[in-house]
Design a protein around this motif. Structure first.
Motif, mmCIF file in Angstrom:
data_model
loop_
_atom_site.group_PDB
_atom_site.id
_atom_site.type_symbol
_atom_site.label_atom_id
_atom_site.label_comp_id
_atom_site.label_asym_id
_atom_site.label_seq_id
_atom_site.Cartn_x
_atom_site.Cartn_y
_atom_site.Cartn_z
ATOM 1 N N SER A 33 0.868 -1.184 0.000
ATOM 2 C CA SER A 33 0.000 0.000 0.000
ATOM 3 C C SER A 33 0.901 1.230 0.000
ATOM 4 O O SER A 33 1.683 1.427 0.934
ATOM 5 C CB SER A 33 -0.897 0.016 1.238
ATOM 6 O OG SER A 33 -1.797 -1.072 1.229
ATOM 7 N N VAL A 34 0.809 2.037 -1.053
ATOM 8 C CA VAL A 34 1.606 3.263 -1.168
ATOM 9 C C VAL A 34 0.746 4.417 -0.667
ATOM 10 O O VAL A 34 -0.332 4.679 -1.203
ATOM 11 C CB VAL A 34 2.034 3.526 -2.619
ATOM 12 C CG1 VAL A 34 2.921 4.773 -2.700
ATOM 13 C CG2 VAL A 34 2.746 2.312 -3.204
ATOM 14 N N ILE A 35 1.216 5.098 0.374
ATOM 15 C CA ILE A 35 0.423 6.161 1.003
ATOM 16 C C ILE A 35 1.101 7.516 0.821
ATOM 17 O O ILE A 35 2.266 7.701 1.190
ATOM 18 C CB ILE A 35 0.209 5.885 2.502
ATOM 19 C CG1 ILE A 35 -0.531 4.560 2.698
ATOM 20 C CG2 ILE A 35 -0.566 7.036 3.160
ATOM 21 C CD1 ILE A 35 -0.692 4.158 4.152
ATOM 22 N N PHE A 36 0.358 8.447 0.244
ATOM 23 C CA PHE A 36 0.787 9.840 0.137
ATOM 24 C C PHE A 36 -0.084 10.702 1.049
ATOM 25 O O PHE A 36 -1.299 10.492 1.123
ATOM 26 C CB PHE A 36 0.603 10.371 -1.288
ATOM 27 C CG PHE A 36 1.506 9.774 -2.320
ATOM 28 C CD1 PHE A 36 2.802 10.252 -2.488
ATOM 29 C CD2 PHE A 36 1.059 8.760 -3.155
ATOM 30 C CE1 PHE A 36 3.636 9.720 -3.467
ATOM 31 C CE2 PHE A 36 1.883 8.218 -4.135
ATOM 32 C CZ PHE A 36 3.179 8.698 -4.287
ATOM 33 N N VAL A 37 0.521 11.680 1.708
ATOM 34 C CA VAL A 37 -0.237 12.710 2.422
ATOM 35 C C VAL A 37 -0.092 14.000 1.630
ATOM 36 O O VAL A 37 1.021 14.462 1.362
ATOM 37 C CB VAL A 37 0.270 12.895 3.864
ATOM 38 C CG1 VAL A 37 -0.373 14.118 4.508
ATOM 39 C CG2 VAL A 37 -0.024 11.646 4.689
ATOM 40 N N ARG B 93 -0.614 11.861 11.741
ATOM 41 C CA ARG B 93 -2.005 11.446 11.917
ATOM 42 C C ARG B 93 -2.675 11.177 10.578
ATOM 43 O O ARG B 93 -3.506 10.264 10.465
ATOM 44 C CB ARG B 93 -2.777 12.509 12.696
ATOM 45 C CG ARG B 93 -2.391 12.588 14.174
ATOM 46 C CD ARG B 93 -3.101 13.742 14.870
ATOM 47 N NE ARG B 93 -4.558 13.586 14.819
ATOM 48 C CZ ARG B 93 -5.418 14.561 15.079
ATOM 49 N NH1 ARG B 93 -4.962 15.779 15.369
ATOM 50 N NH2 ARG B 93 -6.712 14.337 15.035
ATOM 51 N N ALA B 94 -2.331 11.956 9.548
ATOM 52 C CA ALA B 94 -2.900 11.711 8.223
ATOM 53 C C ALA B 94 -2.409 10.368 7.673
ATOM 54 O O ALA B 94 -3.185 9.600 7.094
ATOM 55 C CB ALA B 94 -2.534 12.848 7.271
ATOM 56 N N ASN B 95 -1.130 10.066 7.868
ATOM 57 C CA ASN B 95 -0.625 8.759 7.465
ATOM 58 C C ASN B 95 -1.340 7.639 8.219
ATOM 59 O O ASN B 95 -1.600 6.568 7.655
ATOM 60 C CB ASN B 95 0.886 8.669 7.710
ATOM 61 C CG ASN B 95 1.701 9.038 6.489
ATOM 62 O OD1 ASN B 95 1.526 8.473 5.417
ATOM 63 N ND2 ASN B 95 2.590 10.010 6.648
ATOM 64 N N GLY C 228 2.054 -0.232 16.808
ATOM 65 C CA GLY C 228 1.170 0.910 16.630
ATOM 66 C C GLY C 228 1.624 1.826 15.503
ATOM 67 O O GLY C 228 2.684 1.616 14.905
ATOM 68 N N MET C 229 0.819 2.841 15.240
ATOM 69 C CA MET C 229 1.100 3.784 14.167
ATOM 70 C C MET C 229 1.857 4.998 14.717
ATOM 71 O O MET C 229 2.422 4.943 15.805
ATOM 72 C CB MET C 229 -0.220 4.180 13.495
ATOM 73 C CG MET C 229 -0.908 3.008 12.816
ATOM 74 S SD MET C 229 -2.464 3.427 11.975
ATOM 75 C CE MET C 229 -3.577 3.549 13.384
ATOM 76 N N PHE C 230 1.879 6.091 13.954
ATOM 77 C CA PHE C 230 2.537 7.306 14.419
ATOM 78 C C PHE C 230 1.854 7.827 15.681
ATOM 79 O O PHE C 230 0.622 7.770 15.818
ATOM 80 C CB PHE C 230 2.472 8.400 13.346
ATOM 81 C CG PHE C 230 3.456 8.240 12.224
ATOM 82 C CD1 PHE C 230 4.823 8.250 12.466
ATOM 83 C CD2 PHE C 230 3.028 8.098 10.913
ATOM 84 C CE1 PHE C 230 5.741 8.117 11.432
ATOM 85 C CE2 PHE C 230 3.938 7.961 9.864
ATOM 86 C CZ PHE C 230 5.289 7.969 10.136
#
Length: 294
Positions: free
Chosen positions: A6-10, A72-74, A185-187
């Motif tokens: 999964s490629v994630i851009f903010v 948080r957006a990521n 966990g995440m960021f």
């Protein structure tokens, strides 16, 4: 159909840069199943409409009602990610080769590696800092006060052809196993922008995973072009590093850090005023004006 990556851009008002970045993903990524997720931090540049007309369903678009920051957006993107591996990629990046497959294959082949980062290059092709061998700490701040920061290992780019274990990778292009995210966990949502990847990498290494720079994976990073207002950028960086200290170390440790930071500011102001170095004086005056931690 299973998704490998999964490629994630903010995105925040960087649609022209984002289009170039997405185009290189589509053009350079071969022989691997991937999805593209764009998380938009309430941009006002008509990003959603532009991306839909250009890419249609090739891009999964998450439209946020406010700017909640980078980390948080990521996190919102990671919640939707279907990939076995998750690739966080800045909108001001351009893939130079089949970087996504190279990184993903390495993660799949190395059980103890939780995060892998690419080698980053400036627009002119020169090397750019891609990793670090240490985390921000009291010892580093103290050495900086005494003008001895050169004593720390300053290598930030891998000139060899071999993978290199590091302490942290630059967040502009970092790939992480989904299983690691589920474990650590995440960021941390207390960060808005800057240093969140430092804290994440710190937490991941504490959980027993290795972080590796993979020089075979090549990416151009147009550093700063997605955040052009320099004073605001400096303030975000300052807030980020202080947040790292507060969430990573004890309150007493942070009190020492505050003292060292203040002494460094006063020391630099004194020196650069003596040298009549206007640009440096202005920078340290800015630091003095924002010397109080929130």
């Amino acid at each position: 159909m299973a998704v490998d990556v999964s490629v994630i851009f903010v995105n925040y008002n960087t649609v022209s840069l984002l289009i170039d970045a997405i185009d290189t993903v589509l053009n350079k990524t071969l022989d691997i199943k991937y999805e593209i997720i764009v998380v938009d931090n309430n941009s006002n540049d008509n990003s959603k409409s532009i991306l839909w007309h250009k890419y249609g369903q090739k891009v999964n678009y998450i439209d946020l009602s406010e700017n909640i920051g980078f980390g948080r957006a990521n996190n919102e993107g990671m919640k939707k990610a279907a990939g076995r591996n998750v690739f966080l990629l800045n909108p001001d990046t351009l893939l130079n080769n089949n970087a996504i497959k190279i990184l993903s294959n390495y993660l799949d082949a190395n059980k103890q590696v939780g995060v892998v980062g690419a080698s980053l290059y400036n627009e002119d092709g020169s090397p750019q800092a891609s990793y670090s061998f240490f985390y921000p700490s009291l010892s580093y701040e103290f050495s900086n006060l005494l003008h001895l920061s050169f004593l720390f290992n300053t290598e930030t780019f891998n000139d060899s052809v071999f993978p290199k274990e590091v302490k942290r990778v630059v967040g502009a292009a970092m790939m992480i196993k989904k299983e690691v995210i589920e474990k650590v966990g995440m960021f941390d949502p207390r960060f808005f922008m800057y240093a969140e990847e430092d804290e994440w990498c710190y937490r991941i290494t504490k959980a027993g995973y290795k972080l590796v720079n993979l020089p075979e994976s090549s990416i151009t990073h147009l550093d700063g072009k997605s955040f052009l207002f320099s004073e605001q950028r400096k303030l975000r960086q300052l807030e980020g590093i202080r947040t790292f200290y507060k969430v990573t170390y004890s309150p007493l440790y942070c009190e020492f850090l505050k003292c060292i930071e203040y002494l460094t500011i006063v020391n630099r102001l004194f020196i650069f005023r003596l040298l009549k170095h206007t640009e440096k004086v202005n920078y340290w005056k800015f630091m003095y004006a924002h010397r109080k931690w929130k």
